[in-house]
Design a protein around this motif. Structure first.
Motif, mmCIF file in Angstrom:
data_model
loop_
_atom_site.group_PDB
_atom_site.id
_atom_site.type_symbol
_atom_site.label_atom_id
_atom_site.label_comp_id
_atom_site.label_asym_id
_atom_site.label_seq_id
_atom_site.Cartn_x
_atom_site.Cartn_y
_atom_site.Cartn_z
ATOM 1 N N ILE A 57 0.827 -1.201 0.000
ATOM 2 C CA ILE A 57 0.000 0.000 0.000
ATOM 3 C C ILE A 57 0.866 1.258 0.000
ATOM 4 C CG2 ILE A 57 -1.965 -1.160 1.031
ATOM 5 C CD1 ILE A 57 -1.290 -0.052 3.701
ATOM 6 N N GLY A 58 2.058 1.177 0.608
ATOM 7 C CA GLY A 58 2.954 2.322 0.585
ATOM 8 C C GLY A 58 3.485 2.609 -0.811
ATOM 9 N N ALA A 59 3.911 1.573 -1.524
ATOM 10 C CA ALA A 59 4.430 1.749 -2.880
ATOM 11 C C ALA A 59 3.330 2.181 -3.840
ATOM 12 C CB ALA A 59 5.079 0.451 -3.362
ATOM 13 N N ILE A 60 2.112 1.672 -3.652
ATOM 14 C CA ILE A 60 0.982 2.099 -4.495
ATOM 15 C C ILE A 60 0.711 3.585 -4.297
ATOM 16 C CG2 ILE A 60 -1.523 1.917 -4.773
ATOM 17 C CD1 ILE A 60 -1.250 -1.097 -4.278
ATOM 18 N N LEU A 61 0.635 4.022 -3.035
ATOM 19 C CA LEU A 61 0.355 5.434 -2.757
ATOM 20 C C LEU A 61 1.466 6.327 -3.298
ATOM 21 C CD1 LEU A 61 -1.336 7.638 -1.460
ATOM 22 C CD2 LEU A 61 -0.188 7.172 0.709
ATOM 23 N N ALA A 62 2.720 5.938 -3.088
ATOM 24 C CA ALA A 62 3.842 6.744 -3.558
ATOM 25 C C ALA A 62 3.789 6.932 -5.071
ATOM 26 C CB ALA A 62 5.156 6.086 -3.145
ATOM 27 N N THR A 63 3.516 5.863 -5.797
ATOM 28 C CA THR A 63 3.478 5.947 -7.258
ATOM 29 C C THR A 63 2.297 6.783 -7.731
ATOM 30 O OG1 THR A 63 4.498 3.754 -7.356
ATOM 31 C CG2 THR A 63 3.526 4.599 -9.387
ATOM 32 N N LEU A 64 1.156 6.644 -7.073
ATOM 33 C CA LEU A 64 -0.024 7.419 -7.469
ATOM 34 C C LEU A 64 0.190 8.924 -7.252
ATOM 35 C CD1 LEU A 64 -2.958 5.159 -6.205
ATOM 36 C CD2 LEU A 64 -2.333 5.628 -8.580
ATOM 37 N N VAL A 65 0.721 9.318 -6.086
ATOM 38 C CA VAL A 65 0.869 10.756 -5.822
ATOM 39 C C VAL A 65 1.938 11.378 -6.716
ATOM 40 C CG1 VAL A 65 0.054 10.559 -3.447
ATOM 41 C CG2 VAL A 65 2.507 10.459 -3.919
ATOM 42 N N ARG A 66 2.867 10.574 -7.230
ATOM 43 C CA ARG A 66 3.834 11.098 -8.193
ATOM 44 C C ARG A 66 3.146 11.472 -9.509
ATOM 45 N NH1 ARG A 66 9.104 7.075 -8.243
ATOM 46 N NH2 ARG A 66 9.685 7.238 -6.021
ATOM 47 N N ASN A 67 2.077 10.767 -9.841
ATOM 48 C CA ASN A 67 1.477 10.889 -11.169
ATOM 49 C C ASN A 67 0.189 11.686 -11.215
ATOM 50 O OD1 ASN A 67 2.964 8.955 -13.263
ATOM 51 N ND2 ASN A 67 3.010 7.937 -11.261
ATOM 52 N N ILE A 68 -0.571 11.735 -10.126
ATOM 53 C CA ILE A 68 -1.866 12.410 -10.176
ATOM 54 C C ILE A 68 -2.095 13.270 -8.942
ATOM 55 C CG2 ILE A 68 -2.959 10.671 -11.647
ATOM 56 C CD1 ILE A 68 -4.298 9.508 -9.172
ATOM 57 N N GLU A 69 -2.813 14.366 -9.123
ATOM 58 C CA GLU A 69 -3.374 15.151 -8.032
ATOM 59 C C GLU A 69 -4.783 14.632 -7.765
ATOM 60 O OE1 GLU A 69 -2.725 19.555 -8.138
ATOM 61 O OE2 GLU A 69 -2.085 19.073 -10.192
ATOM 62 N N MET A 70 -5.223 14.708 -6.524
ATOM 63 C CA MET A 70 -6.539 14.179 -6.174
ATOM 64 C C MET A 70 -7.299 15.161 -5.297
ATOM 65 S SD MET A 70 -5.487 10.215 -5.283
ATOM 66 C CE MET A 70 -3.974 10.699 -4.421
ATOM 67 N N LYS A 71 -8.610 15.131 -5.414
ATOM 68 C CA LYS A 71 -9.471 15.894 -4.514
ATOM 69 C C LYS A 71 -10.793 15.156 -4.365
ATOM 70 C CE LYS A 71 -11.427 18.993 -8.057
ATOM 71 N NZ LYS A 71 -11.582 20.411 -8.491
ATOM 72 N N LEU A 72 -11.523 15.498 -3.316
ATOM 73 C CA LEU A 72 -12.804 14.848 -3.032
ATOM 74 C C LEU A 72 -13.902 15.897 -3.147
ATOM 75 C CD1 LEU A 72 -13.083 11.845 -2.322
ATOM 76 C CD2 LEU A 72 -13.434 12.502 0.061
#
Length: 548
Positions: free
Chosen positions: A503-518
């Motif tokens: 889950i740490g590696a998944i989160l790290a890779t995602l935040v490198r590539n996309i911005e997110m908001k709710l």
């Protein structure tokens, strides 16, 4: 009548007419009324039993319920945490409630968790509590379908495949899988080609479920499994997953289509793994040193080797159990990060500082580096605190258990006895949101893990306290900690280090590539599933990060 067919309707009509001179029809109406009133009578008798009859003072107090057998199933099933907290205020830290005919004795708080999760094998059994749920899904001979000492050895076999060397390789594999998913999946790869600033959305749980199974199959399951993630495999997985629900836990053998699909899928999945194993043994398949390779050739202490089916069923157990917990935790984690843009930005800047090259490209982090990222680590810890995958942990009582006064009734200096035949239940999820332990417990606040109180709870779980070897290596027992995201004691999750990595590696890779908001509040908990999932809507808005 020998040449005619007598229907049920004719027979009933004939019987009615024959009885008419002797039994007035009004009596049948009264009989029907009596039958219709039987449930009400049962409820009245059940209430009278609880209110009028004296209670055995040696037993824990029983939660009042109207409907016999059904008991408190609705209250517990809809909101177990709220139900536990309400009962705790009324009855104390130890109480019993009826769940579909079963007597469930709940032991609250860290002391309660210690009593249940640290219980002696002579008193409590996880196998008798869970085997009817897990065995039809995982398969025979493994996990809870074998004596406890064999399960401990199976955990030791699995631990061989969770080595530091393998973890180092897994980080790069997960980074690659997530990046490829973002670049190839049509939801992420195509819609922003002409407008990088455009926002779109994805369903958190469905998307993270896909990413989790891709990364788990690539790392733990091996090349053959990763290469076989087609529609056939997906359907087998879904059919098998259909046997992992609360109804299967309470009623394991109903004659329902979903149960038959579960059983067919289990056999097909088992055969699938055995076929891979045999090809490897015949030298017809190239493979990495994955989990199957670690399991091949292992033997129990008495010399009995792991059979082909044992290996297949252990791999199914790893796939099913790990998939549920990691996809749920990852979903909650992303939802909170999306709701808190400041945390998302802090995660991103941590990645930039540690892993971004001068030309704007990214380098892959190592496993040791992943473990030393304070923002990422605090986000994972806090998500697991507020959203542990499992809200209730159950054991079957196989001999009477005395409950010490500190747990049973400290103000009255009483000692309860939990009798053989009951089930005991701990809920670390309640301790993890206890206002007497945590400041603002219902607030998702990763910064709390920089404070000494939270660090002490974390240390009690992972480092301090009693160290025990249950048969799969020395671990911190952790049964008295108010923070137990992976369980505690002999049944503590063997895959917790891999889960952190994944889950740490998944989160790290995602935040490198996309911005997110709710665009909506973080969803409420869905307690109608075996693993606590977010309710809909759980869509996350996102856009691609621009390349520097």
């Amino acid at each position: 009548m020998s040449n005619s067919t007598v229907t049920v309707e004719t027979l009933l009509a004939t019987t009615w007419e024959a009885a008419e001179p002797y039994v007035p029809k009004s009596l049948y109406g009264q009989a029907l009324a009596l039958i219709a009133g039987f449930p009400l009578l049962a409820i009245l008798l059940n209430v009278a039993r609880q209110v009028l009859l004296p209670r055995d003072p040696k037993l824990p107090p029983e939660v009042f319920h109207l409907i016999p057998v059904f008991g408190s199933a609705a209250s517990y099933g809809n909101d177990p945490i709220g139900f536990f907290e309400s009962c705790r205020r009324k009855y104390g830290d130890c109480f019993t409630f009826v769940l579909l005919g079963r007597k469930m004795t709940v032991c609250m708080g860290p002391r309660g968790s210690n009593l249940v999760l640290g219980g002696k094998l002579s008193q409590v059994s996880a196998e008798e509590a869970y085997t009817h749920l897990t065995t039809p899904v995982f398969g025979e001979g493994v996990v809870y379908d074998c004596p406890n000492h064999m399960l401990m050895e199976q955990k030791r076999f699995v631990k061989f495949g969770l080595s530091q060397e393998n973890f180092e390789a897994y980080v790069g594999m997960i980074d690659e899988e997530v990046t490829n998913f973002l670049n190839k999946d049509t939801r992420f790869a195509t819609f922003q080609e002409n407008d990088p600033s455009k926002w779109d959305s994805f369903h958190a749980f469905r998307t993270l479920s896909e990413i989790t199974i891709l990364t788990a199959s690539r790392t733990l399951q091996g090349k053959e499994v990763r290469g076989s993630l087609d529609k056939t495999f997906s359907q087998r997985y879904l059919d098998l997953d259909g046997g992992f629900t609360p109804i299967n836990f309470m009623f394991p053998n109903l004659p329902l289509p979903s149960y038959r699909r579960r059983d067919r899928a289990q056999k097909a999945m088992s055969d699938f793994y055995v076929d891979i194993l045999r090809k490897r043994q015949a030298g017809k398949s190239e493979h990495d040193h994955d989990m199957m390779a670690s399991l091949m050739g292992q033997s129990y202490k008495d010399g009995t080797p792991l059979s082909e089916r044992d290996i297949a069923h252990i791999l199914i157990a790893l796939l099913m159990a790990g998939q549920h917990t990691s996809s749920a935790t990852s979903s909650w984690m992303l939802l909170h990060v999306a709701e808190n843009p400041d945390v998302g930005e802090a995660l991103y800047q941590e990645q930039v500082e540690k892993f971004r090259n001068a030309d704007g490209s990214w380098r892959t982090m190592t496993y040791d580096e992943l473990r030393k990222l304070p923002v990422l680590d605090s986000v994972i810890r806090e998500t697991l605190r507020l959203h542990p995958p499992i809200h209730s942990i159950i054991r079957k009582v196989i001999s009477d258990i005395p409950v010490p006064p500190t747990l049973s009734a400290p103000s009255e200096d009483k000692t309860y006895l939990i009798p053989k035949g009951h089930f005991v239940m701990a809920s670390p999820a309640v301790s993890q949101v206890d206002p007497l332990i945590w400041a603002e417990p219902l607030k998702w606040n990763p910064a709390r893990w920089a404070e000494s109180a939270a660090q002490t709870h974390y240390s009690t779980y992972y480092e301090a306290g009693e160290k025990v070897d249950f048969g799969f290596g020395v671990v911190s027992k952790g049964t008295e900690s108010p923070y137990q995201p992976f369980g505690a004691g002999r049944h503590r999750c063997i895959g917790e280090q891999f889960a952190y990595l994944q889950i740490g590696a998944i989160l790290a890779t995602l935040v490198r590539n996309i911005e997110m908001k709710l665009t909506h509040p973080v969803p409420e908990h869905n307690y109608h599933t075996m693993i606590t999932l977010p309710k809909d809507p759980c869509d996350i808005a996102y856009r691609r990060r621009t390349k520097a």
